[in-house]
Design a protein around this motif. Structure first.
Motif, short mmCIF file in Angstrom:
data_model
loop_
_atom_site.label_atom_id
_atom_site.label_comp_id
_atom_site.label_asym_id
_atom_site.label_seq_id
_atom_site.Cartn_x
_atom_site.Cartn_y
_atom_site.Cartn_z
N UNK A 145 0.83 -1.20 0.00
CA UNK A 145 0.00 0.00 0.00
C UNK A 145 0.87 1.25 0.00
N UNK A 146 0.73 2.12 -1.00
CA UNK A 146 1.56 3.33 -1.05
C UNK A 146 1.28 4.26 0.12
N UNK A 147 2.29 4.99 0.54
CA UNK A 147 2.10 6.03 1.54
C UNK A 147 2.80 7.30 1.05
N UNK A 148 2.32 8.45 1.52
CA UNK A 148 2.78 9.74 1.01
C UNK A 148 3.42 10.55 2.12
N UNK A 149 4.56 11.17 1.81
CA UNK A 149 5.23 12.08 2.73
C UNK A 149 5.22 13.48 2.12
N UNK A 150 5.04 14.49 2.98
CA UNK A 150 5.03 15.88 2.54
C UNK A 150 6.19 16.63 3.16
N UNK A 151 6.84 17.46 2.35
CA UNK A 151 7.93 18.31 2.82
C UNK A 151 7.53 19.76 2.64
N UNK A 152 7.49 20.52 3.74
CA UNK A 152 7.17 21.94 3.65
C UNK A 152 8.40 22.71 3.15
N UNK A 153 8.22 23.97 2.75
CA UNK A 153 9.34 24.76 2.26
C UNK A 153 10.52 24.71 3.23
N UNK A 154 11.69 24.50 2.69
CA UNK A 154 12.88 24.37 3.52
C UNK A 154 14.09 24.82 2.73
N UNK A 155 15.10 25.28 3.43
CA UNK A 155 16.33 25.69 2.76
C UNK A 155 17.01 24.46 2.16
N UNK A 156 17.50 24.61 0.96
CA UNK A 156 18.19 23.53 0.27
C UNK A 156 19.61 23.94 -0.05
N UNK A 157 20.21 24.71 0.87
CA UNK A 157 21.59 25.17 0.68
C UNK A 157 22.51 23.97 0.49
N UNK A 158 23.37 24.06 -0.47
CA UNK A 158 24.31 22.98 -0.72
C UNK A 158 23.88 22.03 -1.82
N UNK A 159 22.64 22.19 -2.31
CA UNK A 159 22.21 21.32 -3.40
C UNK A 159 22.97 21.70 -4.66
#
Length: 307
Positions: A3-17
């Protein structure tokens, strides 16, 4: 498939990408949910559709909400081995269950660059002059939408102004709500109302046909309906001067309008999700593929404004 499950990521700094490197070569401090989202986007947009790797990540990623859907999959860890002369099993097949990302999408908050001009051609997120792009082919498209990956992308966010009262993450989220200014009116957009943009929708090939994208959209839609003021700027935190408004009534607030840019051939998919083609936006081309704008208004409850 479990059964699939979903994760949510709120706005966040992505410094270093590092946009020039794939997801599995990024810095260890970056959020796993975002790296999993990039794994799907790389498989679909870069691997299948030929988007250059360094064009897949953009400035909207840090200010967006991302949804990544996972599935538990039974995979072969080691193959069966047989004696070539007798056929006897020397070592049985060994399998193990792994959780893997199979789809992703994002919601980009307002503001957004102006609507694409009818008949325009974009290459690498850049509007092309007629003399610069004769056939519309070339680098990454502004919108990577398609049958297997319905998506859109907004342009870079406006410059941020620092505020000592905010954390760095809150500053990115709040400052993203500052307006670009009036846009041209279209069928479903008056050119002024703030809207959010659905984009970067992708499902890996092995899991298509199971309504994975629809599951993600339902999750994102419910979250938007439950959190309608999430992207609204706060006069308490930013101040009227930074919001560049003269009265509280002028502070931009999201009222449920959602936009997406869609390839013409997948319009019916978005229509099943409740979107309608905005005839006033016309048609434009991204990586030589015709696109149209679509809008949907969610039914949200407007609470007390955050002041």
């Amino acid at each position: 498939m479990g059964t699939p499950f979903i994760s949510r990521l709120e706005p966040t700094r992505l410094d270093g990408y590092d946009p020039s490197k794939p997801h599995d070569q990024q810095a260890a401090h970056l959020p796993p949910v975002f790296l999993d989202a990039m794994a799907v986007r790389e498989a679909v947009f870069v691997g299948e559709q030929g988007t250059p790797l360094d064009c897949e990540y953009d400035n909207d990623d840090a200010r967006s909400c991302h949804w990544t859907i996972y599935a538990s999959v039974n995979m072969t860890a080691s193959a069966e081995q047989r004696d070539p002369s007798t056929g006897a099993v020397l070592r049985p097949r060994r399998s193990e269950t792994r959780t893997m990302p199979i789809g992703t999408m994002r919601i980009v908050p307002f503001p957004h660059p102006p609507h694409p001009p009818p008949g325009a051609r974009y290459v690498g997120n850049v509007l092309q002059d007629d003399d610069d792009d004769d056939d519309g082919e070339g680098g990454a498209a502004q919108d990577h939408s398609g049958v297997s990956s319905l998506s859109s992308t907004a342009g870079a966010a406006p410059p941020r102004r620092r505020s000592k009262t905010l954390t760095s993450v809150d500053e990115e989220r709040q400052a993203s709500a500052l307006p670009y200014g009036p846009d041209k009116p279209t069928t479903y957009h008056d050119g002024k109302e703030p809207y959010v943009k659905l984009g970067r929708v992708a499902v890996v090939p092995e899991f298509r046909g199971h309504h994975i994208a629809g599951q993600m959209w339902r999750a994102a839609r419910k979250w938007l309906e439950d959190n309608p003021a999430f992207f609204n700027p706060s006069v308490t935190e930013l101040g009227m001067d930074q919001l560049k408004v003269g009265a509280v009534s002028e502070i931009p607030k999201w009222k449920g309008l959602v936009c997406c840019h869609a390839q013409e051939r997948v319009v019916k998919v978005y229509e099943k999700w409740g979107f309608r083609v905005d005839e006033g936006m016309g048609k434009w081309f991204e990586e030589g593929i015709p696109h149209v704008g679509m809008f949907q208004r969610l039914h949200i409850k407007q609470g007390n404004p955050k002041v």
